[in-house]
Design a protein around this motif. Structure first.
Motif, short mmCIF file in Angstrom:
data_model
loop_
_atom_site.label_atom_id
_atom_site.label_comp_id
_atom_site.label_asym_id
_atom_site.label_seq_id
_atom_site.Cartn_x
_atom_site.Cartn_y
_atom_site.Cartn_z
N ASN A 161 33.37 56.50 18.52
CA ASN A 161 32.59 55.34 18.93
C ASN A 161 32.41 55.34 20.45
N THR A 162 31.43 54.57 20.91
CA THR A 162 31.16 54.40 22.34
C THR A 162 31.27 52.93 22.69
N THR A 163 32.07 52.63 23.71
CA THR A 163 32.29 51.25 24.13
C THR A 163 32.01 51.11 25.62
N ASP A 164 31.17 50.15 25.99
CA ASP A 164 30.94 49.81 27.39
C ASP A 164 31.75 48.57 27.73
N CYS A 165 32.38 48.59 28.90
CA CYS A 165 33.27 47.51 29.34
C CYS A 165 32.83 47.06 30.73
N GLN A 166 32.53 45.77 30.86
CA GLN A 166 32.07 45.21 32.14
C GLN A 166 33.15 44.26 32.69
N PRO A 167 33.96 44.72 33.65
CA PRO A 167 35.04 43.88 34.19
C PRO A 167 34.51 42.67 34.96
N ILE A 168 35.32 41.61 34.98
CA ILE A 168 35.00 40.38 35.70
C ILE A 168 36.12 40.09 36.68
N LEU A 169 35.77 39.87 37.94
CA LEU A 169 36.78 39.69 39.00
C LEU A 169 37.22 38.24 39.12
N ARG A 170 37.73 37.71 38.01
CA ARG A 170 38.33 36.37 38.02
C ARG A 170 39.75 36.49 37.47
N TYR A 171 40.70 35.96 38.23
CA TYR A 171 42.09 36.00 37.82
C TYR A 171 42.62 34.57 37.69
N TYR A 172 43.64 34.41 36.86
CA TYR A 172 44.19 33.09 36.57
C TYR A 172 45.69 33.08 36.84
#
Length: 221
Positions: A161-172
């Motif tokens: 399979n092929t998976t695209d991952c788009q990180p988000i620069l928000r931390y908690y």
């Protein structure tokens, strides 16, 4: 030189508190269930009594990750065991980048990143090979934090399979205790947590847990 995102936490409540840190889940193609891990956890005393400030640092470098596991993710349990990580670029709006890595399971690993075809802007790609389940594998985004690389958020991989991952620069930041690499319920953990948004380009945020249990979040310019 790499950029470090820094969160400084001050505890103004009377009691010693445990704090854990986690990231907003990335956006994944395919609509798979996305899971989150704790990234760091530490105890912090009252500031007036101890003068102590807790510092969490995350490297701005993005990492692709694969992790072996034998069970579906469960809140409060480790997400897996053997892991492999690769520093990787994100697909730009124009031009090319080394935004694609191919996983292997025997041995467990990720190939050096190359230029992917039609990777979603702001994302990286992980290609998984064909394999027989079990075992299972988690794939996703990892963060280098306070000296170690930790799987931050992930989906359960599918063979071939092929998976695209788009990180988000928000931390908690939240009160409580979750060992790094332990699965959390992001929806529950983020309720009344301190949200630190680094998407604007700054690199330092001060967080204070006030005596009444509320948070104050201050961006340092």
């Amino acid at each position: 030189m790499s950029t470090l995102l820094t969160i400084n936490v001050t505890n103004r409540t009377a009691a010693t508190q445990n704090f854990y840190f986690f990231q907003q889940p990335s956006l994944y193609t395919g609509g798979s269930m996305v899971y989150s891990n704790s990234l760091y956890c530490h105890t912090l005393g009252n500031y007036d009594s101890t003068g102590s400030v807790l510092t969490f640092q995350a490297n701005l470098q993005y990492y692709a990750a694969i992790q072996q596991t034998n069970t579906q993710p469960q809140v409060g349990q480790s997400s897996g065991f053997a892991s492999a990580f690769r520093a990787i670029d994100l697909a730009p709006a124009s031009g090319t980048a080394n935004d694609c890595t191919t996983a292997s399971v025997d041995p467990l690993g990720l190939s050096p990143p190359t230029v992917g075809q039609n990777v979603q802007e702001g994302a990286f790609r992980i290609i998984t090979p064909a394999y027989q389940e079990p075992p299972m594998y988690n794939i996703g985004s990892a963060v280098q934090t306070n000296g170690s690389v930790v799987l931050s958020n992930f989906v359960v991989a599918s063979p071939a399979n092929t998976t695209d991952c788009q990180p988000i620069l928000r931390y908690y930041v939240q009160t409580g205790s979750y060992t790094p690499g332990t699965v959390i319920n992001f929806t529950q953990s983020s309720v009344n947590a301190a949200m630190c948004d680094f998407t604007g380009g700054h690199s330092s945020i001060n967080v204070t847990l006030n005596p009444n249990g509320t948070w104050t979040v201050q961006i340092i310019h």
